[in-house]
Scaffold this motif. Structure first.
Motif, PDB file in Angstrom:
ATOM      1  N   GLU A   1     -15.258  13.041 -21.380  1.00  0.00           N
ATOM      2  CA  GLU A   1     -16.117  13.435 -20.196  1.00  0.00           C
ATOM      3  C   GLU A   1     -15.901  13.004 -18.352  1.00  0.00           C
ATOM      4  O   GLU A   1     -15.669  13.121 -17.663  1.00  0.00           O
ATOM      5  N   GLN A   2     -15.246  12.247 -18.557  1.00  0.00           N
ATOM      6  CA  GLN A   2     -15.200  11.202 -17.314  1.00  0.00           C
ATOM      7  C   GLN A   2     -13.774  11.878 -16.471  1.00  0.00           C
ATOM      8  O   GLN A   2     -13.638  11.912 -15.090  1.00  0.00           O
TER       9      GLN A   2
ATOM     10  N   GLN B   1     -10.290   9.619  -7.132  1.00  0.00           N
ATOM     11  CA  GLN B   1     -11.812   9.442  -8.062  1.00  0.00           C
ATOM     12  C   GLN B   1     -12.368   8.394  -7.367  1.00  0.00           C
ATOM     13  O   GLN B   1     -12.185   7.759  -6.090  1.00  0.00           O
TER      14      GLN B   1
ATOM     15  N   ARG C   1     -15.181  14.900 -14.739  1.00  0.00           N
ATOM     16  CA  ARG C   1     -16.133  14.513 -13.593  1.00  0.00           C
ATOM     17  C   ARG C   1     -15.293  13.836 -12.851  1.00  0.00           C
ATOM     18  O   ARG C   1     -15.875  14.008 -11.720  1.00  0.00           O
ATOM     19  N   GLU C   2     -14.894  12.906 -13.026  1.00  0.00           N
ATOM     20  CA  GLU C   2     -14.084  12.095 -12.204  1.00  0.00           C
ATOM     21  C   GLU C   2     -12.643  11.672 -12.049  1.00  0.00           C
ATOM     22  O   GLU C   2     -11.996  11.046 -11.185  1.00  0.00           O
TER      23      GLU C   2
ATOM     24  N   GLU D   1     -16.676  10.156 -24.175  1.00  0.00           N
ATOM     25  CA  GLU D   1     -17.295   9.556 -22.561  1.00  0.00           C
ATOM     26  C   GLU D   1     -15.918   9.619 -22.063  1.00  0.00           C
ATOM     27  O   GLU D   1     -16.058   9.928 -20.501  1.00  0.00           O
ATOM     28  N   TRP D   2     -15.074   8.737 -21.637  1.00  0.00           N
ATOM     29  CA  TRP D   2     -13.525   8.995 -21.232  1.00  0.00           C
ATOM     30  C   TRP D   2     -13.758  10.550 -21.432  1.00  0.00           C
ATOM     31  O   TRP D   2     -12.790  11.104 -20.289  1.00  0.00           O
TER      32      TRP D   2
ATOM     33  N   VAL E   1     -11.003  11.025 -14.323  1.00  0.00           N
ATOM     34  CA  VAL E   1      -9.503   9.542 -14.218  1.00  0.00           C
ATOM     35  C   VAL E   1      -8.921  10.105 -15.371  1.00  0.00           C
ATOM     36  O   VAL E   1      -8.545  11.011 -15.732  1.00  0.00           O
TER      37      VAL E   1
END
Length: 454
Positions: free
Chosen positions: A182-183, A142, A186-187, A179-180, A189
């Motif tokens: 997507e994270q 991350q 992309r990240e 939102e989570w 998480v």
């Protein structure tokens, strides 16, 4: 353009119909509980198994299909097939990330979010759905605050955008934290079960299957056919088995297993080629390679990786016959390492890859040690003096049948030979063979300690 706009308006109106329609009354849902279990990667075998489980649960009139999940990830295509079947299911699907310590990683995150009810055991985790990078085996780290994200290749950006849109649509469909989700892509998480419940990623945290079923009693679940209320008390439980064929295929359809099978096959066949007639290493090696080839057909692979792996194997074989002072051997191992790292490097199609440090390096190292020992053994055999044919006569001790001055007849190894000597040798004296010149021997008087050959 007018037709396109009219179509979009019609589609929007159709999507708005459920929101404007009168709220449906929930329907009671009773029946047996179907249970499926995924413990490993998401691949064509596990996809076929889950799709069959959904169909079987519907045919049996099951109240729910409970999927107990523990996976590091898998193929994008297999994940898509599973989720399409889940979204079209007439049976409410409950995904339970269990047992404690289990992981719904990568593809498992998509499957968990797609369930009608998502639950996790304490100590389990979910997330890290970012496409893996070269030499994978672990999710991308991350990014800390203020740190710049490393530049991604076009394939990586394409895979990331595709998966982000895919998981957002699933989260919206099941009314979970978009939102989570997507994270997670992309990240990379990842969160624990308690944190996932707090973020509205899942619906329940349950320490056991029994506790989960108890928590589901009387729970209202939204389905495409309308809301249903689950009544599971006293319901019979039916385990849907994967079957031996699918279980074996699911086990080998893993890049790490494929690589180990390939390395074992190469080592065993190399041993058989160097020691013909052993049979067992050849049969086992061929079997390992066949299994690896069967499994690789189900996995997205890179032709560049295949070419490098084959080149590496060829260089190792050539080392046994060409004096290169270890250059071919070293080059072969390097090609195997690089080729293995690239073999399943397809982030747009799969989040599975060979673990570089825990699988790839040890397997190549073990193969290198085995091949090295075989090369040394073969070299010693090639350097050994010939023990068959005419040249085996050199050094043998015999007896002079006639006087040699300088020529005569000798008896060596049970055979009479014409022989020449550099000094006179009397009959019945022992002689030693120095060389073979056509059909004649060159001999000398043997020392008293040497014994005539039979």
């Amino acid at each position: 353009m007018r037709r396109t706009g009219l179509g979009l308006l019609l589609l929007a109106a159709l999507l708005a119909l459920p929101a404007s329609a009168e709220k449906q009354e929930p329907v009671e849902r009773r029946g047996p509980i179907a249970i499926a279990r995924i413990d490993g990667s998401i691949n064509p075998a596990s996809s076929t198994y889950l799709q069959r489980a959904i169909e079987e649960a519907a045919q049996r009139g099951s109240a729910i299909l409970l999927i107990e999940l523990d996976t590091p990830g898998g193929l994008v295509s297999s994940t898509q097939d599973i989720i399409q079947a889940m979204l079209a299911s007439t049976v409410p699907i409950v995904v339970y990330v269990a047992p404690q310590g289990a992981w719904a990683g990568s593809a498992g995150t998509f499957i968990t979010l797609a369930a009608h009810v998502a639950a996790m055991a304490p100590g389990s985790s979910i997330g890290a759905a970012h496409p893996v990078e070269l030499g994978g085996g672990a999710p991308a780290p991350q990014q800390g605050e203020g740190e710049e994200k490393p530049a991604a290749s076009h394939a990586e950006r394409k895979a990331e955008n595709m998966l982000a849109a895919f998981i957002e649509s699933i989260a919206q469909k099941r009314e979970r934290n978009v939102e989570w989700a997507e994270q997670a892509v992309r990240e990379s998480v990842a969160v624990t079960a308690d944190k996932a419940l707090e973020l509205d990623v899942i619906d329940l945290v349950a320490p056991s299957r029994e506790a989960l079923l108890e928590a589901l009693e009387g729970r209202e679940v939204k389905t495409d056919a309308g809301p249903v209320v689950l009544y599971l008390a006293g319901a019979a439980q039916h385990e849907i088995e994967m079957g031996p064929v699918l279980r074996v295929f699911s086990a080998i359809a893993d890049p790490n297993v494929v690589w180990l099978l390939f390395m074992a096959g190469l080592a065993l066949l190399y041993l058989e080629f160097n020691q013909p007639g052993l049979i067992v290493p050849g049969v086992l090696g061929a079997g390992c390679l066949v299994l690896a080839l069967i499994a690789i057909q189900a996995l997205p692979f890179s032709w560049m990786g295949v070419i490098l792996v084959l080149l590496g194997a060829g260089l190792l074989v050539a080392e046994a016959f060409v004096t290169s002072w270890g250059l071919l051997f070293t080059g072969g191992l390097a090609c195997l390492l690089i080729g293995g790292a690239l073999l399943f490097d397809r982030p747009d199609l799969s989040d599975l890859s060979i673990d570089f440090w825990r699988v790839l390096v040890p397997a190549v190292g073990a193969l290198g040690i085995c091949v090295g020992f075989l090369i040394i053994a073969v070299g010693r055999v090639l350097r050994r003096a010939q023990v068959a044919g005419v040249d085996e006569m050199i050094g043998m001790v015999g007896v002079a049948s006639t006087r040699l001055d300088p020529s005569g007849t000798v008896l060596v190894h049970g055979e009479f030979w014409r022989a020449d000597a550099d000094e006179p040798i009397e009959a019945n004296e022992r002689v030693e063979t120095l060389s073979v010149e056509g059909l004649r021997l060159r001999v000398r008087r043997a020392s008293r300690r040497e014994t005539p050959a039979d």
